[in-house]
Motif scaffolding. Sequence first.
Motif, mmCIF file in Angstrom:
data_model
loop_
_atom_site.group_PDB
_atom_site.id
_atom_site.type_symbol
_atom_site.label_atom_id
_atom_site.label_comp_id
_atom_site.label_asym_id
_atom_site.label_seq_id
_atom_site.Cartn_x
_atom_site.Cartn_y
_atom_site.Cartn_z
ATOM 1 N N ILE A 32 22.430 10.468 37.961
ATOM 2 C CA ILE A 32 22.775 10.696 36.615
ATOM 3 C C ILE A 32 21.630 11.355 35.941
ATOM 4 C CG2 ILE A 32 23.578 9.738 34.227
ATOM 5 C CD1 ILE A 32 24.776 7.304 36.000
ATOM 6 N N ILE A 33 22.000 12.664 35.153
ATOM 7 C CA ILE A 33 21.101 13.235 34.300
ATOM 8 C C ILE A 33 21.566 13.322 32.992
ATOM 9 C CG2 ILE A 33 20.031 15.544 33.778
ATOM 10 C CD1 ILE A 33 20.754 16.290 36.833
ATOM 11 N N ILE A 34 20.703 12.814 32.137
ATOM 12 C CA ILE A 34 20.978 12.578 30.793
ATOM 13 C C ILE A 34 20.432 13.711 29.916
ATOM 14 C CG2 ILE A 34 20.822 11.125 28.529
ATOM 15 C CD1 ILE A 34 20.347 8.857 30.788
ATOM 16 N N GLY A 35 21.164 14.711 29.601
ATOM 17 C CA GLY A 35 20.888 15.834 28.833
ATOM 18 C C GLY A 35 20.732 17.298 29.585
ATOM 19 N N SER A 36 21.188 18.474 29.143
ATOM 20 C CA SER A 36 21.636 19.646 29.886
ATOM 21 C C SER A 36 20.617 20.720 29.511
ATOM 22 C CB SER A 36 23.020 19.734 29.700
ATOM 23 O OG SER A 36 23.291 20.034 28.351
ATOM 24 N N ALA A 88 16.530 22.453 29.155
ATOM 25 C CA ALA A 88 15.390 23.187 29.775
ATOM 26 C C ALA A 88 15.148 22.295 31.162
ATOM 27 C CB ALA A 88 14.212 23.463 29.142
ATOM 28 N N GLY A 89 15.006 20.702 30.841
ATOM 29 C CA GLY A 89 14.555 19.909 31.968
ATOM 30 C C GLY A 89 15.918 19.579 32.814
ATOM 31 N N GLY A 90 17.005 18.791 32.274
ATOM 32 C CA GLY A 90 18.089 18.362 32.647
ATOM 33 C C GLY A 90 18.994 19.267 33.236
ATOM 34 N N GLY A 91 19.274 20.518 32.558
ATOM 35 C CA GLY A 91 20.162 21.616 33.281
ATOM 36 C C GLY A 91 19.418 22.239 34.158
ATOM 37 N N THR A 92 18.097 22.417 34.289
ATOM 38 C CA THR A 92 17.550 23.185 35.632
ATOM 39 C C THR A 92 17.443 22.130 36.512
ATOM 40 O OG1 THR A 92 16.099 24.290 33.839
ATOM 41 C CG2 THR A 92 15.381 24.162 36.365
ATOM 42 N N LEU A 93 17.306 20.877 36.322
ATOM 43 C CA LEU A 93 17.608 19.778 37.634
ATOM 44 C C LEU A 93 18.551 19.947 38.085
ATOM 45 C CD1 LEU A 93 15.843 17.753 38.989
ATOM 46 C CD2 LEU A 93 16.705 15.935 37.493
ATOM 47 N N ALA A 94 19.931 19.819 37.210
ATOM 48 C CA ALA A 94 21.017 19.743 37.662
ATOM 49 C C ALA A 94 21.621 20.976 38.811
ATOM 50 C CB ALA A 94 22.044 19.905 36.712
ATOM 51 N N SER A 148 16.393 13.150 30.090
ATOM 52 C CA SER A 148 16.193 14.549 29.752
ATOM 53 C C SER A 148 16.631 14.817 28.240
ATOM 54 C CB SER A 148 16.333 15.648 30.583
ATOM 55 O OG SER A 148 15.853 17.092 30.349
ATOM 56 N N ALA A 149 16.310 13.914 27.353
ATOM 57 C CA ALA A 149 17.046 14.250 25.863
ATOM 58 C C ALA A 149 16.415 14.736 24.994
ATOM 59 C CB ALA A 149 17.491 12.881 25.589
ATOM 60 N N TYR A 186 13.634 8.473 36.119
ATOM 61 C CA TYR A 186 12.678 9.696 35.862
ATOM 62 C C TYR A 186 12.914 10.297 34.534
ATOM 63 C CZ TYR A 186 11.908 9.492 40.961
ATOM 64 O OH TYR A 186 11.515 9.246 42.351
ATOM 65 N N VAL A 187 11.897 10.860 34.040
ATOM 66 C CA VAL A 187 11.993 11.657 32.869
ATOM 67 C C VAL A 187 11.506 13.247 33.146
ATOM 68 C CG1 VAL A 187 11.031 11.986 30.512
ATOM 69 C CG2 VAL A 187 11.528 9.697 31.469
ATOM 70 N N VAL A 188 12.428 13.971 32.768
ATOM 71 C CA VAL A 188 11.973 15.449 33.068
ATOM 72 C C VAL A 188 12.113 16.553 31.980
ATOM 73 C CG1 VAL A 188 12.715 15.142 35.459
ATOM 74 C CG2 VAL A 188 14.232 16.374 33.952
ATOM 75 N N ASP A 189 12.194 16.037 30.751
ATOM 76 C CA ASP A 189 12.046 17.070 29.683
ATOM 77 C C ASP A 189 10.646 17.448 29.173
ATOM 78 O OD1 ASP A 189 11.390 14.661 28.339
ATOM 79 O OD2 ASP A 189 13.532 14.680 27.573
ATOM 80 N N THR A 190 10.335 17.711 28.314
ATOM 81 C CA THR A 190 8.688 17.966 27.590
ATOM 82 C C THR A 190 8.220 16.627 27.456
ATOM 83 O OG1 THR A 190 9.574 18.436 25.574
ATOM 84 C CG2 THR A 190 9.051 20.352 27.163
ATOM 85 N N SER A 191 8.906 15.529 27.406
ATOM 86 C CA SER A 191 8.351 14.288 27.060
ATOM 87 C C SER A 191 6.955 14.050 28.210
ATOM 88 C CB SER A 191 9.136 12.986 27.181
ATOM 89 O OG SER A 191 10.290 13.023 26.720
ATOM 90 N N PHE A 192 6.942 14.561 29.312
ATOM 91 C CA PHE A 192 6.030 13.947 30.272
ATOM 92 C C PHE A 192 4.629 14.924 29.963
ATOM 93 C CE2 PHE A 192 7.121 18.173 32.108
ATOM 94 C CZ PHE A 192 6.026 18.414 32.786
ATOM 95 N N PHE A 193 4.674 15.744 28.972
ATOM 96 C CA PHE A 193 3.416 16.722 28.783
ATOM 97 C C PHE A 193 2.227 15.760 28.296
ATOM 98 C CE2 PHE A 193 5.179 21.108 27.574
ATOM 99 C CZ PHE A 193 5.817 21.256 28.840
ATOM 100 N N PRO A 194 1.208 15.785 29.042
ATOM 101 C CA PRO A 194 -0.063 15.067 28.290
ATOM 102 C C PRO A 194 -0.837 15.831 27.242
ATOM 103 C CG PRO A 194 -0.324 15.343 30.830
ATOM 104 C CD PRO A 194 0.929 16.144 30.382
ATOM 105 N N SER A 195 -0.293 17.093 27.345
ATOM 106 C CA SER A 195 -0.897 18.169 26.300
ATOM 107 C C SER A 195 0.216 19.200 26.046
ATOM 108 C CB SER A 195 -2.247 18.720 26.580
ATOM 109 O OG SER A 195 -2.167 19.544 27.831
#
Length: 520
Positions: free
Chosen positions: A7-11, A13-19, A266-267, A481-490
Motif C-alpha cells: 500500500i502506497i499512501i500518496g501519489s 514525486a515519491g509515491g507515484g514514482t514508487l508505484a 508518501s504524503a 517505509y517513507v519515500v517522500d522528502t520527509s527522509f531528507f537529513p538536509s
Amino acid sequence: MEHYDVIIIGSGAGGGTLAHQLAPSGKRILLLERGDWLPREPQNWSAGEVFVDNRYISEDTWYDRDGKPFQPQVHYCVGGATKLYGAALYRFRKEDFGELRHHDGISPAWPISYEQMEPYYTRAEQLYRVHGARGEDPTEPPASAPYPFPAVSHEPRIAKLAEDFAAAGLHPFHAPCGVMLDEADMPYSACVRCATCDGFPCLVHAKSDAEVLAVRPALEHANVTLLRNAIAVRLNTNSAGTAVSEVVVQRQGAHESYSAEIIVVSAGAANSAKLLLSSANEKHPKGLANGSDQLGRNYMFHNSQAVLAISKEPNPTVFQKTLGVNDYYFAGEQWEFPMGNIQMVGKSAPEMYRGEQPLLTKLAPTFSLKEVAEHAIDFWLSTEDLPRAENRVTVDGDGKLKLSYTASNDTARDRLFGQLRSLLSHLGMHEHHLIPRWAYLENKIPVAGVAHQAGTCRFGSDPASSVLDTDCRAHELDNLYVVDTSFFPSISAVNPALTAMANAVRVGEHLLDRLGRDGG
C-alpha cells in the motif's frame, strides 16, 4: 479487509514514482490518494485563477507556532505537488551529501553518498524526460549518462542575460527541465512552450509530472489499483507493535481498512509526520517510529525568494525558466559560506501582481502593471534551510497540524540577494528595481509556502537520532517505509523533486528484492 502486497499512501514525486517502479512486478499494489484527478479545464492556464484565487490550493487549515491558522500552499490531487511544480529537476550537488558548514550552522551528512544515489538519479532523469546540458555548471556532480534530452533553448532576452552573466565572470547554464518538448519537431511536440508552466497545471499533459509519467503508466498494469479521495487517517499495528497491520482510510464519509505486507507513506513531509504521530498507540506512545523523538522534527522548506527585476529593454520571453547560476552555491565574493542557487522562475503577468504591495507602492507611480510585466525578468533564489529540531510538525488532541518554524540562514539568503542586485547594472536592468514577488505566497505567511517541504522523518544509520534506516524503513516497524522528502537529513539549495524521485526508484529496488520479483 482487503489485502495487498504493497500500500502506497500518496501519489506524488515519491509515491507515484514508487508505484511506477513496482507495477511490473505483478505484486498487488494499492495507491491511496487523498485528492482526485486535477481537472483539465481552461482555468489551468489562468494566472488569476491559479495565483490569485488559489483555485487548486487545498482547503486545509494548519497552525503556526503561535497557534494562528493559515492555508498551506499544498495541492491534493493525483500526482501531488508535481502537478503544479516548475519541473526544475536538479540533482543535489555531490557535496550536499556530505557535511557542509554554513554561516548559521551545519548541514549534516547523509548516511549514503552521492555515488550510491547517482544511478538512480540517471534513471529518474530518464523516467521524467529531463532536458539539460552536462558540463556547463561548475558545481554539477559527476553523471554516468548524458541528459536524455537536449537542453531547452533560451529565448532571445534570456540568451542575452546568459551572455551578460558570462561577461560578468559567472557560469550560467541551461537549467534541467522536465517537459515533453521536441524543439526539432514542434508540430509533433506535446509541449507547446507556453507561459503557463511554472506554478500552473499543464492543460496538454506535457509537463513531466508524476501523474502523467508515473501513475498513469502504472495503472496500465492490472495489479495496480488507485483509490482516489481516500485519506489515510491512521496506521494500526500488530499487538507487539512491530509491524503495521492495517491502514484506516476515510472515504465517502466512512472509514475503511486495508492491509498489506508493506506500507509506504508518501504524503508530504508535514502530512506524513502527521499520520505517524496520529497513529500513536500503547507500544508507540509518541507516534509510530518515534523512539528517537525525531518524528516531525527538522522540518525544512528552503529559504527562497522570488524577485522581479525590471529590464531596460522589453522581455517578450514566453518560456522563461531555462537559465541557472550556481557560482554562489558554495561560497561568494569575500564570503566563505554557501549562499545558494539562482534560477529563473516562470514569466510574471499583470494578474499575478494583484495585491502585491512592493510593486504597487514602488513601481506604480512610474510604470503601469502592464509595463512592469512587459519589462519583468523573474528570478528564484534558493538558500539552504538548515535542519533544526525545534522546527517541527506536531498534532494536537483534535488532530490539528501545527507547524512551528523559524527561518535559518538569513544572512546567506540576504547575501545571495545582494549578489544578484549588485549585478543588475551589468545585466541590462534598472539598478534599484529588484522587487520581492509574492505570487507563490499570496497570504504573506512565509511558513505557508510548503512546496519544497522536507525533513520530519530523517533517515540515518543510528536509531537514536533518526526515524528511518538507509532503506527508508522505519527503525521500529519492519514493514513501514517513507519515500517522500520527509527522509531528507538536509535539503541542499536546489529543488528537491528529482532527489525524491531518484530515492523512490532506489527504495523500489529494495522492495522488489524483499518481495521477490514475480512477473519481472
